[in-house]
Design an enzyme around this catalytic site. Sequence first.
Site, PDB file in Angstrom:
ATOM      1  N   LYS A 192      54.410  56.300   2.428  1.00  0.00           N
ATOM      2  CA  LYS A 192      54.965  55.736   3.484  1.00  0.00           C
ATOM      3  C   LYS A 192      55.965  56.947   4.171  1.00  0.00           C
ATOM      4  CE  LYS A 192      58.229  54.107   5.862  1.00  0.00           C
ATOM      5  NZ  LYS A 192      58.690  54.926   6.896  1.00  0.00           N
ATOM      6  N   GLU A 267      66.037  60.783  -4.847  1.00  0.00           N
ATOM      7  CA  GLU A 267      66.522  61.861  -4.265  1.00  0.00           C
ATOM      8  C   GLU A 267      67.273  61.559  -3.107  1.00  0.00           C
ATOM      9  OE1 GLU A 267      63.596  65.198  -4.277  1.00  0.00           O
ATOM     10  OE2 GLU A 267      63.611  64.970  -6.596  1.00  0.00           O
ATOM     11  N   CYS A 301      69.131  68.682   2.230  1.00  0.00           N
ATOM     12  CA  CYS A 301      69.760  67.779   1.376  1.00  0.00           C
ATOM     13  C   CYS A 301      70.707  68.655   0.428  1.00  0.00           C
ATOM     14  CB  CYS A 301      68.779  66.877   0.404  1.00  0.00           C
ATOM     15  SG  CYS A 301      67.824  67.978  -0.617  1.00  0.00           S
ATOM     16  N   GLU A 399      78.189  63.099   4.515  1.00  0.00           N
ATOM     17  CA  GLU A 399      76.941  64.009   4.993  1.00  0.00           C
ATOM     18  C   GLU A 399      76.755  63.844   6.424  1.00  0.00           C
ATOM     19  OE1 GLU A 399      72.871  62.514   3.922  1.00  0.00           O
ATOM     20  OE2 GLU A 399      72.831  64.636   2.796  1.00  0.00           O
TER      21      GLU A 399
HETATM   22  P1  NAD Z   1      66.334  57.537   5.229  1.00  0.00           P
HETATM   23  O1  NAD Z   1      66.867  57.003   3.969  1.00  0.00           O
HETATM   24  O2  NAD Z   1      66.850  57.039   6.723  1.00  0.00           O
HETATM   25  O3  NAD Z   1      64.735  57.173   5.440  1.00  0.00           O
HETATM   26  C1  NAD Z   1      63.774  57.829   4.292  1.00  0.00           C
HETATM   27  C2  NAD Z   1      62.551  57.148   4.126  1.00  0.00           C
HETATM   28  O4  NAD Z   1      63.064  55.709   3.933  1.00  0.00           O
HETATM   29  C3  NAD Z   1      61.765  56.797   5.593  1.00  0.00           C
HETATM   30  O5  NAD Z   1      60.407  56.789   5.449  1.00  0.00           O
HETATM   31  C4  NAD Z   1      62.339  55.365   6.127  1.00  0.00           C
HETATM   32  O6  NAD Z   1      61.208  54.666   6.757  1.00  0.00           O
HETATM   33  C5  NAD Z   1      62.345  54.708   4.747  1.00  0.00           C
HETATM   34  N1  NAD Z   1      63.373  53.571   4.573  1.00  0.00           N
HETATM   35  C6  NAD Z   1      64.330  53.149   5.413  1.00  0.00           C
HETATM   36  N2  NAD Z   1      64.739  52.001   5.179  1.00  0.00           N
HETATM   37  C7  NAD Z   1      63.824  51.528   3.997  1.00  0.00           C
HETATM   38  C8  NAD Z   1      64.035  50.185   3.354  1.00  0.00           C
HETATM   39  N3  NAD Z   1      64.913  49.426   3.492  1.00  0.00           N
HETATM   40  N4  NAD Z   1      62.984  50.197   2.200  1.00  0.00           N
HETATM   41  C9  NAD Z   1      62.059  51.155   2.132  1.00  0.00           C
HETATM   42  N5  NAD Z   1      62.063  52.159   2.831  1.00  0.00           N
HETATM   43  C10 NAD Z   1      62.943  52.448   3.654  1.00  0.00           C
HETATM   44  O7  NAD Z   1      66.509  58.895   5.408  1.00  0.00           O
HETATM   45  P2  NAD Z   1      66.257  60.250   6.522  1.00  0.00           P
HETATM   46  O8  NAD Z   1      67.401  60.020   7.491  1.00  0.00           O
HETATM   47  O9  NAD Z   1      64.700  60.023   6.830  1.00  0.00           O
HETATM   48  O10 NAD Z   1      66.381  61.602   5.618  1.00  0.00           O
HETATM   49  C11 NAD Z   1      67.623  62.162   5.597  1.00  0.00           C
HETATM   50  C12 NAD Z   1      68.361  61.917   4.102  1.00  0.00           C
HETATM   51  O11 NAD Z   1      67.511  62.330   3.105  1.00  0.00           O
HETATM   52  C13 NAD Z   1      69.516  62.646   4.120  1.00  0.00           C
HETATM   53  O12 NAD Z   1      70.638  61.894   3.540  1.00  0.00           O
HETATM   54  C14 NAD Z   1      69.206  63.733   3.039  1.00  0.00           C
HETATM   55  O13 NAD Z   1      70.204  64.189   2.132  1.00  0.00           O
HETATM   56  C15 NAD Z   1      68.148  62.993   2.301  1.00  0.00           C
HETATM   57  N6  NAD Z   1      67.246  63.759   1.423  1.00  0.00           N
HETATM   58  C16 NAD Z   1      67.509  64.064   0.073  1.00  0.00           C
HETATM   59  C17 NAD Z   1      66.707  65.204  -0.428  1.00  0.00           C
HETATM   60  C18 NAD Z   1      67.030  65.315  -1.909  1.00  0.00           C
HETATM   61  O14 NAD Z   1      66.072  65.860  -2.567  1.00  0.00           O
HETATM   62  N7  NAD Z   1      68.033  64.752  -2.620  1.00  0.00           N
HETATM   63  C19 NAD Z   1      65.830  65.706   0.079  1.00  0.00           C
HETATM   64  C20 NAD Z   1      65.536  65.358   1.680  1.00  0.00           C
HETATM   65  C21 NAD Z   1      66.322  64.643   2.125  1.00  0.00           C
END
Ligand code: NAD
Length: 505
Positions: A192, A267, A301, A399
């Site tokens: 997804k 992550e 991240c 963040e």
């Molecule tokens: P997000 O959590 O809003 O969304 C990530 C994914 O989760 C999307 O595909 C979204 O549709 C899905 N999602 C949202 N709500 C959900 C739910 N209730 N159930 C299942 N799936 C759901 O994150 P974002 O805004 O897309 O990405 C940014 C974040 O990702 C930042 O916090 C960043 O630090 C983190 N990130 C972490 C790493 C790492 O390796 N630690 C790497 C890249 C990004």
Amino acid sequence: MMSEFENNKEKLFTFLERFRESGVLNHINGENIEADSQQSFENISPIDLKKICEVSRSGLSDVNLAVLSAKNAFSEWSLFPGQERKKILHNIATSIEERAHEIALIESFDTGQSLRFMSKAALRGAANFRYFADQAPYGRDGESTFTDSQTNMTMRFPIGPVGIITPWNTPFMLSTWKIAPALASGCTIVHKPAEFSPLTAKILVEIAEDAGLPKGVWNTVNGYGEEAGKLLTEHPDIKAISFVGESATGSMIMKQGANTLKRVHFELGGKNAVVVFEDADLERAADAVVFMIYSLNGERCTSSSRLLVQESIREKFVEMVKQRAEKIVVGHPLDPNTTVGPLIHPIHEEKVKNYFEIGKNEGATLLTGGSVEGPGGGPYIAPTIFTNVSKNMRIAKEEIFGPVLVVLPFESETEALDIVNDSEYGLAGYLWTQNVTRAFQFSQSMEAGMIWVNSENIRHLPTPFGGIKSSGIGRDGGDWSFDFYMETKNISFATTEHKIPKLGA
Ligand code: NAD
């Protein structure tokens, strides 16, 4: 002659045609499928906020179909010989390399990340497949242990169909990072992708099938997190969820997966410290600080978003960073001269800009940066630095996920360590000093899953990648990935006629 920039735009136009015509459909069991409800949502480019195409908005029947496809394909794929899996994954890597420019152009246009970084990210995607391809034949390996009367054989088996949920910041590279080890392990998947950046996920699954991956092994469902994503995490036939995204979303996923006792790998977010001591090589440190906060628009991240600098060099070092920051080119992400492009979406821009207000109200000083006009009118933010920051301010704790650096001075090692570890996050940390003893001791005391000493973040795939505290659960890379996507089984053989307790005999 056409400039490289014009050339990029023209090529992109051709590559996008297919998406403009048919939108981004789901990919289930090798077929392009519209959402059952026939509903879709708009995908825009952050450059000009104009619509690129429609994207399928999946619901229960779509997720069920994708999971069924992954479940049916599991019996065959999980038994595929390791060498065969290896071959297919290498073929996928080769196809990614061949289409790297197309992928990078589309990714830049869809996310606002500059082409100079997306070109590398596409190739890193191929490298991820190559690395895990080579591991595939050994995924099942375990160990043997012996006692006087028993021989134990430990082995691993793929856990089953898994759900992979990815964010929008470097969607192509991050998807490969999760999907390659899952496939190498013998799992089938339902992916997804993030709703803000769905384009390259579609290309990726097509590449995989063209490269010989059997249909149904890899399925992609598009949609909103709280709909399609949530349904995937709740599905009883999905045995594990590998998730990259915000910490708050990770927490929701854990709850959603509780009824089906889902195994999770998270992550999550970070507020990573880079600590610069007075004895550091300041030129190299400044280059690394600037690279780690302003590359990928700061939507990274592992970005070094908290700069801890020793008071004796604070003024000089902050000036070095500021001078570099102000020379960074903010512009159209397809322009080869651009380093910082527009943020992913006006919603995210709102969040970042809100922190500008929060910072000023907390008493911090905006040294440089802020919102700027950019080509196309998208949400552009120039490399930003806040000074006069203290560790309890929200801009120092939360963040921001944009090109925003906060500077926190310190006098002593003890004070620096206190600031570093006074954080709910613990993903990465960076340390700059020429004192070996200090480097050795301080790096061990920093609360984070990954520390780089005298270096920016350089990923080495055999090493563990992941965070502690609110930054994650589990590790990627090396054998750690296999441990997540596989179940471990022990079989114990009696090797003597040992004495069995007789009860009732
Ligand atoms: P997000 O959590 O809003 O969304 C990530 C994914 O989760 C999307 O595909 C979204 O549709 C899905 N999602 C949202 N709500 C959900 C739910 N209730 N159930 C299942 N799936 C759901 O994150 P974002 O805004 O897309 O990405 C940014 C974040 O990702 C930042 O916090 C960043 O630090 C983190 N990130 C972490 C790493 C790492 O390796 N630690 C790497 C890249 C990004």
